[in-house]
Design an enzyme around this catalytic site. Structure first.
Site, PDB file in Angstrom:
ATOM      1  N   ASN A 116      35.145 -20.116  97.626  1.00 16.34           N
ATOM      2  CA  ASN A 116      35.148 -18.704  97.980  1.00 16.34           C
ATOM      3  C   ASN A 116      34.772 -17.873  96.763  1.00 16.34           C
ATOM      4  OD1 ASN A 116      37.344 -16.559  97.099  1.00 16.34           O
ATOM      5  ND2 ASN A 116      38.326 -18.584  96.951  1.00 16.34           N
ATOM      6  N   PHE A 120      38.571 -10.416  95.742  1.00 17.15           N
ATOM      7  CA  PHE A 120      39.745  -9.571  95.967  1.00 17.15           C
ATOM      8  C   PHE A 120      39.454  -8.455  96.970  1.00 17.15           C
ATOM      9  CE2 PHE A 120      41.739 -10.282  91.443  1.00 17.15           C
ATOM     10  CZ  PHE A 120      42.045 -11.588  91.789  1.00 17.15           C
ATOM     11  N   SER A 181      41.700 -15.737  88.945  1.00 12.20           N
ATOM     12  CA  SER A 181      40.609 -15.870  89.907  1.00 12.20           C
ATOM     13  C   SER A 181      39.276 -15.840  89.169  1.00 12.20           C
ATOM     14  CB  SER A 181      40.639 -14.738  90.933  1.00 12.20           C
ATOM     15  OG  SER A 181      39.444 -14.734  91.707  1.00 12.20           O
ATOM     16  N   ASN A 183      36.541 -14.844  90.472  1.00 13.98           N
ATOM     17  CA  ASN A 183      35.621 -13.996  91.222  1.00 13.98           C
ATOM     18  C   ASN A 183      35.645 -12.521  90.841  1.00 13.98           C
ATOM     19  OD1 ASN A 183      34.687 -16.188  92.822  1.00 13.98           O
ATOM     20  ND2 ASN A 183      36.591 -16.081  93.995  1.00 13.98           N
ATOM     21  N   THR A 184      36.454 -12.164  89.843  1.00 14.27           N
ATOM     22  CA  THR A 184      36.433 -10.815  89.293  1.00 14.27           C
ATOM     23  C   THR A 184      35.969 -10.927  87.847  1.00 14.27           C
ATOM     24  OG1 THR A 184      38.203  -9.989  90.722  1.00 14.27           O
ATOM     25  CG2 THR A 184      37.816  -8.796  88.674  1.00 14.27           C
ATOM     26  N   LYS A 219      50.156 -16.565  87.560  1.00 12.95           N
ATOM     27  CA  LYS A 219      49.341 -17.620  88.166  1.00 12.95           C
ATOM     28  C   LYS A 219      48.182 -17.946  87.241  1.00 12.95           C
ATOM     29  CE  LYS A 219      47.244 -19.080  92.531  1.00 12.95           C
ATOM     30  NZ  LYS A 219      47.062 -18.739  93.956  1.00 12.95           N
ATOM     31  N   ASN A 248      45.262 -21.862  90.327  1.00  5.00           N
ATOM     32  CA  ASN A 248      44.298 -21.147  91.152  1.00  5.00           C
ATOM     33  C   ASN A 248      43.106 -22.060  91.433  1.00  5.00           C
ATOM     34  OD1 ASN A 248      42.896 -18.952  92.404  1.00  5.00           O
ATOM     35  ND2 ASN A 248      43.913 -17.526  91.000  1.00  5.00           N
TER      36      ASN A 248
END
Length: 355
Positions: A116, A120, A181, A183-184, A219, A248
């Site tokens: 993915n 967010f 994450s 993805n940021t 996390k 994660n």
């Protein structure tokens, strides 16, 4: 039945489209009180042998739903009714944001994995707080996972997290700072201790100031070096955090053929997630609550994580491949295994195989 439906129908749908179909079904369950209570009575963990306490919170079972599925806290009651001992909502950011452009969710069926790059996508902290304030109709333990708003620069990250914490910490059974994450842009840089320390101190001040003192966890990513895992563990102890969630999604593509960008979850993450768990347990012992997530598919995985030192275990990708009865099946199998091993209290096995 679910596996057949997945093979013939769901696997042929766009992954995010399939997710939205699931969400509509859960919304129906959430707004039908009689059905919700009936499902909860049948599927939620109720066997006393599964009960466990972590950071002062009593959980009906150790297996919960990881962050990422219920981004806006809309389905806490439904997922609890389906058998998850806790539901971690989010990741929630201070400000609403649409996330990355589609397509941004990919199945790797042969690998039992998901990639993915959602980014967010969520309606923001105020909207999540509004959802969490509503009556649920069934018991539920709720963790809230907070992250950085994408447009906020690193220099303002602390204030951004604090804004979310002020909205959400009073409504959470525990709060999670997500700095892991992929993805940021720039988010994982915050895992560096020199940046993570001030961030966690600021959020902890908010969490400590809630009426019941909300437990705070961090996390981390599986892609940290072992030395960085140790450094985060030491920092968590120094600051008096309540726990660490490991791990994660990963940016590694070892063992899979896809080159799509984003975070990889599911079976390929299993080995590294276990390595990080064992390293954390060796570093902190039982001074912190360890929550293990990554590659959890069945009761064997849950059992192994508990033995290695996790007090709580989470899953998400397995839900895609196993269906709505997944958590219930794991709970039932875990209770049988505990009794077969002569265990009267789940706490007896936590960390049994740890060094």
């Amino acid at each position: 039945m679910y596996r057949l439906m997945f093979k013939l129908v769901l696997s042929r749908l766009d992954p995010e489209g399939a997710h939205h179909l699931t969400v509509r079904a859960l919304r129906l369950l959430s707004v039908t009180p009689g059905v919700k209570r009936l499902v909860h009575r049948r599927l939620a963990p109720s066997d006393p042998i599964l009960r466990v306490q972590a950071f002062g919170v009593h959980f009906p079972g150790p297996f919960g739903l990881a962050a990422g599925f219920d981004k806006d806290a809309g389905f806490v009651a439904a997922m609890s009714a389906l058998g998850f001992g806790h539901v971690e909502v989010g990741t929630v950011t201070a400000h609403a944001q649409p996330g990355n452009a589609r397509p941004r969710l990919f199945r790797l069926v042969a690998n039992r994995a998901i990639i993915n790059r959602m980014g967010f996508n969520n309606a923001g902290a105020t909207a999540a707080a509004r959802m969490l304030s509503r009556p649920r109709g069934v018991p539920a333990i709720v963790g809230v996972n907070i992250g950085k708003t994408k447009v906020v620069p690193e220099s303002e990250a602390v204030d951004d997290y604090v804004t979310s914490a002020k909205e959400l910490a009073p409504l959470a059974d525990y709060l999670v700072v997500n700095v892991s994450s992929p993805n940021t842009p720039g988010l994982r840089d915050l895992q560096a201790v020199r940046l993570l320390g001030p961030l966690l101190r600021a959020v902890k001040e908010v969490a400590d100031g809630t009426p019941k003192r909300t437990p705070l966890l961090v996390k981390i990513a599986p892609d940290l070096t072992d030395e960085d895992v140790d450094a985060v563990a030491d920092l968590a102890l120094e600051l008096g955090l309540d726990g660490i969630i490991a791990t994660n999604t990963t940016i590694s593509r070892e063992g899979v053929s896809s080159t799509e960008t984003g975070g990889l979850s599911g079976r390929p993450l299993k080995a590294r997630s276990m390595e990080v768990l064992r390293r954390l347990r060796a570093r902190v012992g039982d001074r912190l609550v360890l929550v293990s997530v990554g590659g959890v598919e069945n009761v064997d995985d849950v059992w192994e994580r508990l033995l290695a030192g996790a007090t709580l275990v989470q899953g998400y990708s397995g839900l895609i491949y196993e269906g709505p009865l997944w958590a219930h099946r794991i709970n039932r199998a875990l209770a049988r295994r505990l009794r077969r091993h002569g265990v009267a209290d789940l706490r007896e096995i936590i960390g049994r195989t740890a060094p």
